[in-house]
Design an enzyme around this catalytic site. Structure first.
Site, PDB file in Angstrom:
ATOM      1  N   PRO A  10     -17.731  41.401   4.819  1.00 14.16           N
ATOM      2  CA  PRO A  10     -16.961  42.235   4.020  1.00 14.16           C
ATOM      3  C   PRO A  10     -15.896  41.548   3.151  1.00 14.16           C
ATOM      4  CG  PRO A  10     -16.422  42.027   6.337  1.00 14.16           C
ATOM      5  CD  PRO A  10     -17.353  41.295   6.276  1.00 14.16           C
ATOM      6  N   ASN A  11     -15.785  42.221   2.074  1.00 12.91           N
ATOM      7  CA  ASN A  11     -14.884  42.047   0.937  1.00 12.91           C
ATOM      8  C   ASN A  11     -15.108  40.844   0.080  1.00 12.91           C
ATOM      9  OD1 ASN A  11     -13.188  44.501   1.657  1.00 12.91           O
ATOM     10  ND2 ASN A  11     -12.630  43.482   3.331  1.00 12.91           N
ATOM     11  N   ARG A  18     -10.013  39.680  -5.497  1.00 14.75           N
ATOM     12  CA  ARG A  18      -9.077  40.129  -4.326  1.00 14.75           C
ATOM     13  C   ARG A  18      -8.127  38.949  -3.882  1.00 14.75           C
ATOM     14  NH1 ARG A  18     -12.175  38.230   1.316  1.00 14.75           N
ATOM     15  NH2 ARG A  18     -10.676  39.371   2.747  1.00 14.75           N
ATOM     16  N   TYR A  23      -7.802  33.349  -2.303  1.00 16.35           N
ATOM     17  CA  TYR A  23      -9.239  33.053  -2.283  1.00 16.35           C
ATOM     18  C   TYR A  23      -9.807  32.309  -3.556  1.00 16.35           C
ATOM     19  CZ  TYR A  23      -9.357  35.876   2.017  1.00 16.35           C
ATOM     20  OH  TYR A  23      -9.211  36.038   3.224  1.00 16.35           O
ATOM     21  N   ASN A  74     -20.521  33.314   6.478  1.00 16.62           N
ATOM     22  CA  ASN A  74     -19.310  33.863   6.485  1.00 16.62           C
ATOM     23  C   ASN A  74     -19.089  35.270   6.605  1.00 16.62           C
ATOM     24  OD1 ASN A  74     -16.479  34.325   5.672  1.00 16.62           O
ATOM     25  ND2 ASN A  74     -16.751  33.376   3.842  1.00 16.62           N
ATOM     26  N   ALA A  77     -14.017  39.184   8.039  1.00 15.43           N
ATOM     27  CA  ALA A  77     -12.839  39.535   8.980  1.00 15.43           C
ATOM     28  C   ALA A  77     -13.913  39.624  10.245  1.00 15.43           C
ATOM     29  CB  ALA A  77     -12.446  40.655   8.639  1.00 15.43           C
ATOM     30  N   HIS A  80     -13.306  37.458  13.381  1.00 14.50           N
ATOM     31  CA  HIS A  80     -12.618  37.346  14.493  1.00 14.50           C
ATOM     32  C   HIS A  80     -12.377  38.619  15.411  1.00 14.50           C
ATOM     33  CE1 HIS A  80     -11.205  34.765  11.304  1.00 14.50           C
ATOM     34  NE2 HIS A  80     -10.921  35.727  10.437  1.00 14.50           N
ATOM     35  N   ASP A  87     -23.156  38.784  19.546  1.00 22.16           N
ATOM     36  CA  ASP A  87     -24.726  38.999  20.344  1.00 22.16           C
ATOM     37  C   ASP A  87     -25.671  38.738  19.349  1.00 22.16           C
ATOM     38  OD1 ASP A  87     -23.120  39.672  22.517  1.00 22.16           O
ATOM     39  OD2 ASP A  87     -23.251  41.719  22.396  1.00 22.16           O
ATOM     40  N   GLU A  98     -21.232  27.759  10.092  1.00 20.22           N
ATOM     41  CA  GLU A  98     -20.301  28.673   9.589  1.00 20.22           C
ATOM     42  C   GLU A  98     -19.253  28.175   8.585  1.00 20.22           C
ATOM     43  OE1 GLU A  98     -18.017  30.080  12.942  1.00 20.22           O
ATOM     44  OE2 GLU A  98     -16.529  31.158  11.770  1.00 20.22           O
ATOM     45  N   HIS A 100     -15.914  29.285   5.789  1.00 12.33           N
ATOM     46  CA  HIS A 100     -14.931  29.903   5.317  1.00 12.33           C
ATOM     47  C   HIS A 100     -14.143  29.409   4.191  1.00 12.33           C
ATOM     48  CE1 HIS A 100     -15.372  32.652   8.829  1.00 12.33           C
ATOM     49  NE2 HIS A 100     -15.440  31.450   9.505  1.00 12.33           N
ATOM     50  N   LEU A 101     -13.782  30.310   3.289  1.00 10.15           N
ATOM     51  CA  LEU A 101     -13.066  29.746   2.036  1.00 10.15           C
ATOM     52  C   LEU A 101     -11.571  29.137   2.334  1.00 10.15           C
ATOM     53  CD1 LEU A 101     -13.805  32.969   0.052  1.00 10.15           C
ATOM     54  CD2 LEU A 101     -14.834  30.855  -0.519  1.00 10.15           C
ATOM     55  N   ARG A 107      -3.726  29.805   9.166  1.00 11.65           N
ATOM     56  CA  ARG A 107      -3.491  31.331   8.873  1.00 11.65           C
ATOM     57  C   ARG A 107      -3.066  32.052  10.047  1.00 11.65           C
ATOM     58  NH1 ARG A 107      -7.911  34.220   5.001  1.00 11.65           N
ATOM     59  NH2 ARG A 107      -5.898  35.716   4.991  1.00 11.65           N
ATOM     60  N   ARG A 111      -6.831  34.942  13.059  1.00 11.02           N
ATOM     61  CA  ARG A 111      -7.796  34.513  12.232  1.00 11.02           C
ATOM     62  C   ARG A 111      -8.131  32.945  12.666  1.00 11.02           C
ATOM     63  NH1 ARG A 111      -8.210  37.730   7.592  1.00 11.02           N
ATOM     64  NH2 ARG A 111      -6.337  38.838   7.200  1.00 11.02           N
TER      65      ARG A 111
HETATM   66  C1  DQA Z   1     -12.500  34.480   5.175  1.00 15.54           C
HETATM   67  C2  DQA Z   1     -11.295  34.366   6.225  1.00 15.54           C
HETATM   68  C3  DQA Z   1     -11.361  35.782   7.043  1.00 15.54           C
HETATM   69  O1  DQA Z   1     -10.254  35.778   7.919  1.00 15.54           O
HETATM   70  C4  DQA Z   1     -11.152  36.803   6.177  1.00 15.54           C
HETATM   71  O2  DQA Z   1     -11.023  38.242   6.635  1.00 15.54           O
HETATM   72  C5  DQA Z   1     -12.130  36.808   5.127  1.00 15.54           C
HETATM   73  C6  DQA Z   1     -12.615  35.383   4.324  1.00 15.54           C
HETATM   74  C7  DQA Z   1     -12.746  33.018   4.315  1.00 15.54           C
HETATM   75  O3  DQA Z   1     -13.658  32.878   3.760  1.00 15.54           O
HETATM   76  O4  DQA Z   1     -11.699  32.662   4.232  1.00 15.54           O
HETATM   77  O5  DQA Z   1     -12.508  37.887   4.514  1.00 15.54           O
HETATM   78  O6  DQA Z   1     -13.829  34.517   6.091  1.00 15.54           O
END
Ligand code: DQA
Length: 147
Positions: A10-11, A18, A23, A74, A77, A80, A87, A98, A100-101, A107, A111
């Protein structure tokens, strides 16, 4: 040809818009183009996914069976918070990296926990969009560079 799927939660579609100070200013479309270029250079096929709907994300994970040799995740959110994601990952038949940016460990405490990291081949965070390139290279090398 090795088949790699990339799952974005998401997002992440708002990348570039954003919280750019956190980011970065690279857009989500530019990130996809960057990763596609790298996949082409590595000689692997790429399936690119993004959703803001958890059920769709879980269905995409389920449908990787027989359709991908490995994946990058990725989960944003949901990383976490979601036991359903854990599952789904426990049922995942292919290795994943895995990504993450941001550096999660720099953080908030919430997170700093990933519900899927212990199942990953490896974990890349803190390198912004370049982290996807690093993660893809690492995954392909892990898969034996088959293409
Ligand atoms: C994220 C880190 C997460 O905590 C956050 O909710 C994101 C982006 C990252 O790529 O840094 O949406 O996954």
């Amino acid at each position: 040809m090795t088949r790699v799927a990339v799952l974005n939660g998401p997002n992440l579609d708002l990348l570039g818009v954003r919280e750019p100070e956190r980011y970065g200013r690279t857009t989500f479309a530019e990130l996809e183009a960057l990763v596609r270029r790298e996949a082409e250079a590595l000689g692997v096929t790429l399936a690119w996914h993004q959703t803001n709907h958890e059920g769709v994300f879980l269905d995409t994970l389920r449908d990787l069976r027989g359709a991908a040799d490995g994946c990058l995740i990725n989960a944003a959110a949901w990383t976490h918070t979601s036991l359903a994601l854990r599952d789904a990952v426990l049922a995942l038949p292919v290795p994943f990296v895995e990504v993450h940016l941001t550096n999660l460990f720099a953080r908030e405490a919430e997170r700093q926990r990933s519900l899927i990291a212990d199942r990953a081949v490896g974990f890349v965070c803190g390198f912004g969009v370049r982290g996807y390139v690093h993660a893809l290279r690492a995954l392909v090398e892990h898969l034996g560079g088959r293409s």
